[in-house]
Design a protein around this motif. Structure first.
Motif, PDB file in Angstrom:
ATOM      1  N   ALA B  35      49.122  13.842  51.466  1.00  0.00           N
ATOM      2  CA  ALA B  35      48.044  13.021  52.027  1.00  0.00           C
ATOM      3  C   ALA B  35      46.695  13.502  51.521  1.00  0.00           C
ATOM      4  O   ALA B  35      45.799  12.713  51.233  1.00  0.00           O
ATOM      5  CB  ALA B  35      48.075  13.069  53.555  1.00  0.00           C
ATOM      6  N   ALA B  39      44.066  11.434  49.569  1.00  0.00           N
ATOM      7  CA  ALA B  39      42.748  11.292  50.196  1.00  0.00           C
ATOM      8  C   ALA B  39      41.645  11.698  49.226  1.00  0.00           C
ATOM      9  O   ALA B  39      40.597  11.047  49.152  1.00  0.00           O
ATOM     10  CB  ALA B  39      42.670  12.143  51.465  1.00  0.00           C
ATOM     11  N   SER B 112      46.315   9.378  54.654  1.00  0.00           N
ATOM     12  CA  SER B 112      45.548   9.381  53.403  1.00  0.00           C
ATOM     13  C   SER B 112      44.307   8.512  53.510  1.00  0.00           C
ATOM     14  O   SER B 112      43.213   8.923  53.125  1.00  0.00           O
ATOM     15  CB  SER B 112      46.410   8.867  52.244  1.00  0.00           C
ATOM     16  OG  SER B 112      47.587   9.596  52.157  1.00  0.00           O
TER      17      SER B 112
END
Lengths: 246, 239, 219
Positions: B35, B39, B112
């Motif tokens: 994630a 991100a 994310s």
């Protein structure tokens, strides 16, 4: 020098392993104005800050008005007898000029507001900014701020005034107005210790000059003698450089 | 206060607790690392959109950040889990539901996208912290807009933002615990399973807390090291 | 599929009661954890080790755990410690107050440290005690510089209240969930919940940004 106001005895101050002050001893009598000069990092400011114990020194002692600082149990009371003026003024930005001056007399000394304000207005008049009392520090020029800071220190009716490079942060045209206030103070018999590079001020106002280098006092002389014939080679060198720049 | 609780740490070392814990730790670390990478990628993109001259891109970037920052992560997870599949065309929805690990995928998407908004904000404030003179100086030496960013701003901003990027990783790591609400068996989920299976809450939650705290300690140490390696002399990295 | 927005209208009183619980939880959390955070922050910057070390450890421990786990800890521990069951609300509230006090502490600490050291020294040099210097000189300035962060933290607390869902407290997300269980209308209900959270939190964020513009004191 029978009864000095400040007596510094074998003072030593370390920051970690760096020795800021080493075995400094000196007496300062009442009613004199002493200028402390020297290259940067020589310990001038540290010495000043030991005298009201803003620095916790490790060795020796300072005796102020007969009382040992090392043994002092009531620092606030001691400090309220010593006024201090800082390089960057350190006025309280969230309080009006008047409140800046009256805060300590009211809080630390318990004076009634009205009495404190009367004193404050008188002092602000004396330093020439009586008309600025209601403004905030941010609205004043640097020179006015420093004069307000002097008034704040005077409001405690101190026995001693410490000036830590009071004009170093000021524009040239504002230096004179601050020095004028300091000169008047000296003429009225205030005991003053002034760290400064303003040699013209020193020559005119100071009774004695103390020259420091590498955490020690290397020369101390009456003003006229210091400027005409400094004995220590470092002091001569320093004077040469600083006077030729003027 | 009556403390009649007898500890039994040994039960953590035997199955099923043992495998729950190990799988939970692996899930937590895997989910949050993935994630975080997504991100960063999305966040840098969104953050850059907000730096462009195009008003439209700036608006889109800003809207993204406001939307994802101002809805609680748990609500976002619920929307990805309960609402999003229902809004898909029928065959897509069937395909989605037919996938393995739908909860995990959902958590990955939700985490994310949520963290990307925070990363984008960090990018923006990192770049805003760069003295304006740097832009002017770089342009005055004849660099183009893109070159200014590539050679002057980005390296500078990256170093200044290291602490923020590290703290965003820690936030991702902690936020991954919310995935338990949609059935992802990460470490907090494992701790709760152990608690309800054995009624040994203290031991179970201690394992989970220890996992988070150890990881935090490692990240802090590593980032401190990285920061010293990449330090720009004379610049103090601000928190 | 068709939408049926009437489901929101029909269940509005129930949903709003949940929202009210969320707001209450957030408000009480802020009111209790801010002063607690101030105390912890003073411990964090204290020269005395026996104050500084525990305060620092507490802050680090809480900040490296997820809120949801702290909620589980309290849900499990509070009944053991008190020896009798306490309501969901009490245990969730205790968890929130303790957890967020660590975050408020860090905001207060950085606010205090944003005040130049010379201000404290100037105050001390005029004979104020350390406590007086903090009270009249340092804290008022610190408070001004940290109000935007405090406002932002309040928004974060409000967002955090959704986590009370996991132990069954009837906050807004939980009431929304209960209505979807009964009506089978998750799309409308969750989108509505998201919109409500969005509006409240955006308003809070914009307010915090406004404060940021005003926080500066003329120097």
């Amino acid at each position: 020098m029978s009864d000095p106001l400040v007596s510094i005895r074998n003072l030593g101050l370390r920051y970690g392993t760096f020795r800021a002050l080493e075995d400094v001893s000196a007496d300062f009598s009442r009613g004199t104005c002493i200028v402390i000069c020297g290259p940067s990092g020589s310990g001038k400011s540290s010495l000043l800050r030991c005298i009201n114990r803003l620095e916790e020194f490790q060795d020796g002692d300072v005796v102020f008005d007969g009382a040992s600082l090392r043994a002092c149990r009531d620092l606030p009371r001691l400090r309220s007898e010593i006024g201090m003026v800082f390089q960057h003024f350190e006025l309280y930005p969230h309080l009006s000029v008047l409140d800046n001056v009256t805060l300590a007399p009211r809080i630390a000394k318990g004076k009634p507001r009205q009495e404190a304000e009367e004193t404050a207005r008188r002092l602000l008049d004396r330093v020439g900014i009586g008309d600025q009392a209601g403004k905030f520090p941010g609205e004043l020029s640097g020179g006015q701020q420093q004069r307000a800071a002097i008034a704040r220190a005077l409001a405690l009716e101190p026995k001693l005034m410490l000036f830590d490079e009071p004009t170093s942060a000021l524009d040239p045209e504002m230096i004179a107005e601050v020095l004028r206030v300091m000169r008047d103070l000296a003429r009225n018999g205030m005991t003053m210790l002034v760290v400064t590079h303003e040699m013209a001020f020193a020559r005119e106002v100071a009774d004695e000059i103390v020259f420091m280098d590498k955490g020690r006092i290397v020369e101390r002389a009456e003003t006229a003698r210091f400027f005409s014939a400094p004995t220590a080679p470092r002091a001569r060198e320093f004077l040469d450089r600083i006077l030729h720049r003027l | 206060m009556n403390l009649n609780y007898t500890f039994n740490w040994g039960m953590l070392l035997v199955d099923p607790a043992r495998s729950w814990i190990l799988n939970g730790i692996a899930m937590t670390i895997g989910l949050s690392l993935l994630a975080w990478v997504f991100a960063l990628a999305i966040g840098v993109t969104i953050g850059s959109m907000r730096m462009t001259r195009s008003r439209w891109l700036r608006f889109l970037g800003g809207a993204y950040v406001e939307l994802f920052r101002n809805v609680p992560l748990l609500v976002q997870l619920f929307i990805w889990f309960f609402v999003f599949p229902l809004l898909l065309p029928r065959d897509w929805m069937m395909a989605w539901n037919g996938l393995d690990h739908v909860p995990l995928l959902t958590a990955l998407i939700g985490l994310s996208l949520y963290m990307a908004a925070r990363v984008a904000e960090q990018i923006r404030s990192g770049i805003a912290a760069i003295p304006k003179g740097q832009f002017a100086a770089a342009r005055s030496t004849g660099l183009g807009e893109f070159q200014v960013y590539r050679h002057v701003i980005a390296p500078y901003a990256f170093r200044v933002m290291i602490p923020a990027i590290a703290s965003e990783f820690m936030t991702t790591f902690k936020n991954s615990a919310l995935a338990l609400t949609i059935g992802v068996a990460e470490i907090t989920y494992a701790a709760r399973s152990i608690e309800s299976w054995s009624f040994r809450g203290i031991e179970a939650f201690t394992v989970a807390s220890a996992t988070y705290m150890t990881t935090t300690a490692f990240v802090v140490l590593f980032m401190g090291w990285l920061e010293r390696r990449l330090r720009i002399p004379g610049l103090i990295a601000r928190r | 599929m068709g939408f049926d927005w009437a489901v929101i209208h029909d269940n509005l009183p129930f949903l709003m009661r949940g929202l009210w619980n969320s707001v209450q939880l957030a408000a009480i959390t802020v009111v209790l954890s801010f002063p607690l955070g101030c105390i912890v922050a003073l411990g964090r910057i204290s020269r005395r080790r026996w104050l500084r070390y525990p305060a620092t450890m507490l802050v680090h421990a809480l900040r490296s755990n997820p809120l949801i786990l702290i909620v589980f800890w309290f849900f499990f521990l509070v009944p053991i410690l008190t020896g009798r069951p306490v309501g969901d609300f009490a245990s969730v509230l205790a968890a929130f107050v303790v957890f967020f006090s660590a975050y408020f502490a860090e905001i207060v600490r950085s606010g205090i440290q944003s005040v130049r050291r010379g201000q404290l020294e100037a105050a001390l040099s005029t004979g104020l005690t350390y406590a007086q210097a903090m009270r009249f000189i340092v804290l008022p300035q610190a408070l001004r510089s940290m109000t935007p962060s405090l406002a932002t933290e309040c928004v974060i607390v409000f967002q955090g209240t959704t986590i009370a869902y996991v132990v069954g407290m009837r906050e807004f997300l939980h009431t929304t969930f209960l209505v979807t269980e009964r009506t089978m209308r998750p799309v409308e209900l969750y989108l509505f919940a998201a919109l409500v959270y969005f509006v409240v939190c955006l308003a809070g964020s914009i307010f915090a940004r406004r404060l940021e513009g005003k926080a500066g004191i003329p120097r």
